[in-house]
Design a protein around this motif. Structure first.
Motif, PDB file in Angstrom:
ATOM      1  N   GLY A   1       0.735  -1.190  -0.076  1.00 11.08           N
ATOM      2  CA  GLY A   1       0.155  -0.080   0.161  1.00 11.08           C
ATOM      3  C   GLY A   1       0.819   1.155  -0.115  1.00 11.08           C
ATOM      4  O   GLY A   1       2.173   1.303   0.053  1.00 11.08           O
ATOM      5  N   HIS A   2       0.146   2.431   0.218  1.00  4.50           N
ATOM      6  CA  HIS A   2       0.716   3.696   0.153  1.00  4.50           C
ATOM      7  C   HIS A   2       1.386   4.162   1.526  1.00  4.50           C
ATOM      8  O   HIS A   2       2.049   4.836   1.783  1.00  4.50           O
ATOM      9  N   GLY A   3       0.928   3.504   2.695  1.00  4.35           N
ATOM     10  CA  GLY A   3       1.231   3.858   3.811  1.00  4.35           C
ATOM     11  C   GLY A   3       0.301   4.911   4.355  1.00  4.35           C
ATOM     12  O   GLY A   3      -0.823   5.070   3.863  1.00  4.35           O
ATOM     13  N   TYR A   4       1.210   5.909   5.133  1.00  4.08           N
ATOM     14  CA  TYR A   4       0.173   6.966   5.887  1.00  4.08           C
ATOM     15  C   TYR A   4       0.145   8.063   4.786  1.00  4.08           C
ATOM     16  O   TYR A   4       1.146   8.694   4.464  1.00  4.08           O
ATOM     17  N   LEU A   5      -0.931   8.576   4.663  1.00  5.52           N
ATOM     18  CA  LEU A   5      -1.442   9.738   3.466  1.00  5.52           C
ATOM     19  C   LEU A   5      -2.339  10.773   4.000  1.00  5.52           C
ATOM     20  O   LEU A   5      -3.252  10.474   4.731  1.00  5.52           O
ATOM     21  N   ASP A   6      -1.941  11.995   3.924  1.00  5.17           N
ATOM     22  CA  ASP A   6      -2.870  13.204   4.123  1.00  5.17           C
ATOM     23  C   ASP A   6      -3.468  13.464   3.094  1.00  5.17           C
ATOM     24  O   ASP A   6      -3.325  12.528   1.873  1.00  5.17           O
ATOM     25  N   MET A   7      -4.343  14.497   2.909  1.00  7.93           N
ATOM     26  CA  MET A   7      -5.233  14.790   1.658  1.00  7.93           C
ATOM     27  C   MET A   7      -4.395  14.958   0.489  1.00  7.93           C
ATOM     28  O   MET A   7      -4.874  14.554  -0.645  1.00  7.93           O
ATOM     29  N   LYS A   8      -3.400  15.617   0.705  1.00  6.06           N
ATOM     30  CA  LYS A   8      -2.842  16.104  -0.380  1.00  6.06           C
ATOM     31  C   LYS A   8      -2.081  15.147  -1.039  1.00  6.06           C
ATOM     32  O   LYS A   8      -2.174  14.855  -2.449  1.00  6.06           O
ATOM     33  N   ASN A   9      -1.601  14.106  -0.252  1.00  5.05           N
ATOM     34  CA  ASN A   9      -0.815  12.976  -0.982  1.00  5.05           C
ATOM     35  C   ASN A   9      -1.897  11.810  -1.231  1.00  5.05           C
ATOM     36  O   ASN A   9      -1.470  11.265  -2.207  1.00  5.05           O
ATOM     37  N   GLY A  10      -3.052  12.155  -0.761  1.00  5.83           N
ATOM     38  CA  GLY A  10      -3.949  10.998  -1.110  1.00  5.83           C
ATOM     39  C   GLY A  10      -4.364  11.385  -2.451  1.00  5.83           C
ATOM     40  O   GLY A  10      -4.579  10.304  -3.141  1.00  5.83           O
ATOM     41  N   LEU A  11      -4.760  12.499  -2.791  1.00  2.00           N
ATOM     42  CA  LEU A  11      -5.282  12.874  -4.205  1.00  2.00           C
ATOM     43  C   LEU A  11      -3.910  12.729  -5.103  1.00  2.00           C
ATOM     44  O   LEU A  11      -4.039  12.118  -6.209  1.00  2.00           O
ATOM     45  N   ALA A  12      -2.538  12.921  -4.647  1.00  2.00           N
ATOM     46  CA  ALA A  12      -1.589  12.879  -5.799  1.00  2.00           C
ATOM     47  C   ALA A  12      -1.105  11.588  -5.873  1.00  2.00           C
ATOM     48  O   ALA A  12      -0.758  11.208  -7.033  1.00  2.00           O
ATOM     49  N   GLN A  13      -1.346  10.589  -4.979  1.00  2.00           N
ATOM     50  CA  GLN A  13      -1.134   9.216  -5.243  1.00  2.00           C
ATOM     51  C   GLN A  13      -2.265   8.454  -5.677  1.00  2.00           C
ATOM     52  O   GLN A  13      -2.190   7.180  -6.007  1.00  2.00           O
ATOM     53  N   SER A  14      -3.456   9.082  -5.688  1.00  2.00           N
ATOM     54  CA  SER A  14      -4.704   8.422  -6.145  1.00  2.00           C
ATOM     55  C   SER A  14      -5.138   7.363  -5.184  1.00  2.00           C
ATOM     56  O   SER A  14      -5.456   6.229  -5.832  1.00  2.00           O
ATOM     57  N   CYS A  15      -4.815   7.352  -4.291  1.00  2.00           N
ATOM     58  CA  CYS A  15      -5.180   6.263  -3.091  1.00  2.00           C
ATOM     59  C   CYS A  15      -6.601   6.012  -2.945  1.00  2.00           C
ATOM     60  O   CYS A  15      -7.454   6.576  -2.563  1.00  2.00           O
ATOM     61  N   ASN A  16      -6.900   4.926  -3.383  1.00  2.00           N
ATOM     62  CA  ASN A  16      -8.480   4.562  -3.122  1.00  2.00           C
ATOM     63  C   ASN A  16      -8.624   4.297  -1.776  1.00  2.00           C
ATOM     64  O   ASN A  16      -9.927   4.476  -1.457  1.00  2.00           O
ATOM     65  N   VAL A  17      -8.006   3.750  -0.936  1.00  2.00           N
ATOM     66  CA  VAL A  17      -8.344   3.423   0.525  1.00  2.00           C
ATOM     67  C   VAL A  17      -8.602   4.854   1.225  1.00  2.00           C
ATOM     68  O   VAL A  17      -9.314   4.590   2.054  1.00  2.00           O
ATOM     69  N   TYR A  18      -7.766   5.875   0.747  1.00  2.00           N
ATOM     70  CA  TYR A  18      -8.028   7.276   1.329  1.00  2.00           C
ATOM     71  C   TYR A  18      -9.326   7.469   1.126  1.00  2.00           C
ATOM     72  O   TYR A  18     -10.279   8.137   1.925  1.00  2.00           O
ATOM     73  N   TYR A  19      -9.749   7.554  -0.296  1.00  2.00           N
ATOM     74  CA  TYR A  19     -11.354   8.059  -0.541  1.00  2.00           C
ATOM     75  C   TYR A  19     -12.122   7.022  -0.502  1.00  2.00           C
ATOM     76  O   TYR A  19     -13.432   7.417   0.048  1.00  2.00           O
ATOM     77  N   TRP A  20     -11.908   5.784  -0.219  1.00  2.00           N
ATOM     78  CA  TRP A  20     -13.072   4.932   0.244  1.00  2.00           C
ATOM     79  C   TRP A  20     -13.456   5.277   1.702  1.00  2.00           C
ATOM     80  O   TRP A  20     -14.691   5.230   2.141  1.00  2.00           O
ATOM     81  N   THR A  21     -12.538   5.523   2.468  1.00  2.00           N
ATOM     82  CA  THR A  21     -12.574   5.802   3.840  1.00  2.00           C
ATOM     83  C   THR A  21     -13.339   6.941   4.224  1.00  2.00           C
ATOM     84  O   THR A  21     -14.283   7.070   4.992  1.00  2.00           O
ATOM     85  N   THR A  22     -12.887   8.092   3.456  1.00  2.00           N
ATOM     86  CA  THR A  22     -13.426   9.171   3.694  1.00  2.00           C
ATOM     87  C   THR A  22     -14.904   9.491   3.151  1.00  2.00           C
ATOM     88  O   THR A  22     -15.700  10.192   3.662  1.00  2.00           O
ATOM     89  N   GLY A  23     -15.151   8.755   1.867  1.00  2.00           N
ATOM     90  CA  GLY A  23     -16.568   8.864   1.156  1.00  2.00           C
ATOM     91  C   GLY A  23     -17.205   8.246   2.129  1.00  2.00           C
ATOM     92  O   GLY A  23     -18.737   8.826   2.227  1.00  2.00           O
ATOM     93  N   ARG A  24     -16.937   6.966   2.584  1.00  2.00           N
ATOM     94  CA  ARG A  24     -17.905   6.253   3.527  1.00  2.00           C
ATOM     95  C   ARG A  24     -18.373   7.005   4.634  1.00  2.00           C
ATOM     96  O   ARG A  24     -19.393   6.836   5.267  1.00  2.00           O
ATOM     97  N   ASP A  25     -17.216   7.401   5.400  1.00  2.00           N
ATOM     98  CA  ASP A  25     -17.323   7.664   6.817  1.00  2.00           C
ATOM     99  C   ASP A  25     -17.331   9.127   7.087  1.00  2.00           C
ATOM    100  O   ASP A  25     -17.864   9.460   8.315  1.00  2.00           O
ATOM    101  N   HIS A  26     -17.153  10.180   6.094  1.00  2.00           N
ATOM    102  CA  HIS A  26     -17.075  11.444   6.653  1.00  2.00           C
ATOM    103  C   HIS A  26     -17.858  12.136   5.466  1.00  2.00           C
ATOM    104  O   HIS A  26     -17.981  13.333   5.646  1.00  2.00           O
ATOM    105  N   LEU A  27     -18.430  11.901   4.369  1.00  2.00           N
ATOM    106  CA  LEU A  27     -19.139  12.624   3.231  1.00  2.00           C
ATOM    107  C   LEU A  27     -20.725  11.755   3.229  1.00  2.00           C
ATOM    108  O   LEU A  27     -21.476  12.491   3.621  1.00  2.00           O
ATOM    109  N   GLY A  28     -20.471  10.636   2.865  1.00  2.00           N
ATOM    110  CA  GLY A  28     -21.734   9.840   2.581  1.00  2.00           C
ATOM    111  C   GLY A  28     -22.361  10.117   1.240  1.00  2.00           C
ATOM    112  O   GLY A  28     -22.004  11.109   0.395  1.00  2.00           O
ATOM    113  N   VAL A  29     -23.081   9.385   0.662  1.00  2.00           N
ATOM    114  CA  VAL A  29     -23.491   9.436  -0.657  1.00  2.00           C
ATOM    115  C   VAL A  29     -24.304  10.727  -0.810  1.00  2.00           C
ATOM    116  O   VAL A  29     -24.255  11.298  -2.205  1.00  2.00           O
TER     117      VAL A  29
END
Length: 626
Positions: free
Chosen positions: A371-399
């Protein structure tokens, strides 16, 4: 007795006088009525009857107007012109009785067609008619000469000028300009009241159809006197000269169009270049394309059938009519939503181990284990990390929030581009899924949507407009292809198309500044830093890989970018490239995007751009990259 006889005679005379008086009154009354009717017909209603008389005593032939020409934004050399050609007409009523078959057979020989073609157009029911029937169009001058030399053997045959459309710029321009054809019965029913006739040539697709009323011009007429049987008399015709249609200047730059066409190459897909500050389309390429000139021949029906049956669908404009999952380009919207809502700190980190367990499923990040290891938002976007956006989408935004922000960027809505057809795309909601599939929206659905997969569908133009909104810091302008309408004689500008705001967001400017910074960082330090390296201009953008089939190892390749990063919107361009999964995988979208941007800002050709970027001897990457 004499007195009585005198009285009788006197009484009888009186009776006769009364009768005569009545007769005279009737005669005067009738005569007066006739005079009044005559006065009404000749004076009060005279103009109407004279018009009716003229129409009955003359035959009017429509003289088609030449269609307006179409130019690119530089308005130097036309991309579409009119070429002189001829049409052959036959008036069956002018053929002597018993000679139809002979004349039809001779005419068929001259035209190089089967007599059955003429028989189909001149059925027995109309063979005494004096109305002209078009037998053949696009007839060469040499054939007209041969017919003229033998005209005594061809009673009822005539010819006339009928300009045909000549598409100088073909290739990828086919989806923009479109083509013309004979009006159909269904089209005539809808357009008859607008001045169209059964001999009209009308636009079928693209700009030709969208602005047909401007390109049509005003047809002229030729009026000739005929006898009661419809035969022409010797009087000279009265001619009203046709007026050419308006010339159209498009927003498209032919140089950039060729550059984009070569950059995409023979890959099934699409690419578009957009001026974000105005909505002007500088280039629009959909591959495969076709040659519009094939529709000028009498075999146009066969040509259309062949194109329509092609499995690669060359008639489809993939920029505006084909929809795809936006893949990781959607993470631009996700990041904007997170920043705007303040629902997750940009500095907070999420650990990506390459896997995410949820319910009874294991979701795998594109990079795999570890995996990518620990990522903040800037690097989550830069590395296009799916785990980062799966987590934030499900737990912090919602459909619901994700859907709302997607629509804020224009997804799932018409972009109102000036083309006859374009897709709105689709943004799902829990209510939609329940109505459509009778199933409840699940957390896994939200996770898929968070990385641009699942039910969300967009066109490449939607993705380009998404990036334009970032450049404009909250504004989307209606994308358009028409720049100006000009007079064909004086070349004076009649109408200039002004920028029109399609949507304006109320997201704070600080959010847009951060998003722009992140997108630049994605190019300099992210997953696409090698294919997007450019010394000529600073670029900001985002890649995307849309999975089509996990079993067949197929992905759509996306890239959307803008440049210059450090310039105002007025000086920037947005480029979006999509390469469909049916092509051999080579992750070509970012390379094509960089070539296009290099060519635009360095004023280079495709060959010069790939030489400058070091892509001339590029070897295709192996495996999937994000």
């Amino acid at each position: 007795m004499e007195f009585n006889r005198s009285w009788i005679r006197s009484g009888g005379s009186t009776e006769v006088n009364v009768k005569l008086l009545i007769i005279v009154v009737i005669i005067i009354t009738v005569f007066t009525l006739y005079l009044l009717k005559l006065f009404s017909m000749q004076v009060l209603e005279g103009s109407a009857y004279r018009s009716q008389s003229a129409s009955l005593a003359s035959r009017v032939k429509i003289l088609p107007a030449q269609r307006g020409e179409i130019y690119d934004r530089n308005a130097a050399i036309p991309m579409v012109v009119n070429t002189d050609s001829f049409a052959i007409d036959l008036i069956p009523g002018e053929i002597p009785p018993g000679h139809y078959d002979t004349v039809a057979a001779k005419l068929a020989d001259f035209l190089g067609i089967d007599k059955a073609v003429i028989d189909k157009k001149i059925p027995v029911s109309i063979r005494r008619s004096f109305s002209a029937v078009e037998i053949r169009s696009n007839v060469p001058f040499t054939v007209i000469t041969n017919i003229a030399e033998n005209i005594t053997d061809l009673p009822g045959v005539s010819w006339r000028s009928k300009p045909i459309r000549n598409y100088v710029e073909t290739g990828s321009m086919s989806h923009i300009v479109g083509y013309v054809g004979d009006i159909t019965k269904e089209e005539l029913k809808l357009m008859y009241n607008k001045g169209y006739s059964d001999n009209s040539i009308v636009g079928k697709t693209g700009i030709e159809r969208q602005y047909d009323s401007l390109l049509q011009g005003q047809p002229g007429t030729e009026s000739r006197t005929v006898d009661v049987r419809g035969r022409y008399l010797a009087e000279p015709p009265v001619v009203k000269t046709p007026q050419m249609g308006k010339n159209l200047i498009l927003t498209v730059d032919s140089r950039i169009q060729r550059l984009v066409e070569e950059a995409l190459g023979p890959r099934i897909g699409a690419a578009v270049v957009l001026k974000p500050a105005t909505g002007e389309i500088l280039a629009m390429v959909s591959y495969p394309f076709y040659d519009q000139n094939i529709f000028s021949s009498d075999e146009s029906a066969q040509a259309y059938s062949k194109l329509a049956s092609d499995q690669n669908n060359p008639l489809l404009n993939r920029v505006v009519n084909a929809t795809y999952p936006p893949a990781s380009t959607f993470k631009v919207i996700m990041t904007t939503a997170l920043l705007s809502e303040g629902s997750f700190s940009p500095e907070a980190k999420i650990e990506c181990s390459g896997l995410l367990e949820y319910g009874d499923r294991t979701f795998k990040c594109h990079i795999g284990v570890p995996g990518h290891g620990y990522l903040d938002m800037k690097n989550g976007l830069a590395q296009s990390c799916n785990v980062y956006y799966w987590t934030t989408g499900r737990d912090h935004l919602g459909v619901n929030l994700i859907s709302s922000y997607a629509k804020e960027f224009g997804f799932g809505q018409s972009l109102k581009i000036d083309l006859p057809s374009h897709s709105e795309g689709f943004v799902p909601t829990p209510q939609w899924k329940e109505r459509r599939y009778h199933e409840r929206w699940l957390g896994g659905d939200t996770m898929s949507m968070s990385i641009g997969q699942g039910y969300t569908l967009v066109t490449p133009l939607h993705v380009a407009n998404m990036m334009a909104m970032v450049v404009n810091k909250g504004k989307i302008y209606r994308p358009h292809l028409l720049k100006e309408v000009r007079d064909p004689v004086s070349n004076a500008v009649i109408t200039a198309i002004e920028p029109e705001i399609l949507h304006e967001s109320h997201i704070e400017e600080s959010v847009w500044n951060t998003i722009q910074e992140y997108l630049r960082y994605t190019i300099t330090d992210g997953s696409a830093q090698y294919p997007m390296h450019n010394n000529t201009v600073q670029i900001a953008g985002k890649s995307g890989t849309g999975e089509v089939s996990q079993y067949k190892n197929q992905w759509h390749s996306w890239f959307v970018a803008y440049a210059p990063y450090d310039a105002p919107p007025e000086d920037a361009v947005v480029v979006c490239v999509l390469v469909e999964a049916v092509n051999p995988w080579e992750w070509w979208a970012p390379y094509a995007t960089n070539i296009i941007i290099q060519g635009i800002f360095a004023n280079q050709t495709y060959d010069e751009a790939i030489e400058t970027l070091g892509f001339k001897y590029l070897k295709k990457p192996v495996g999937r990259q994000e």
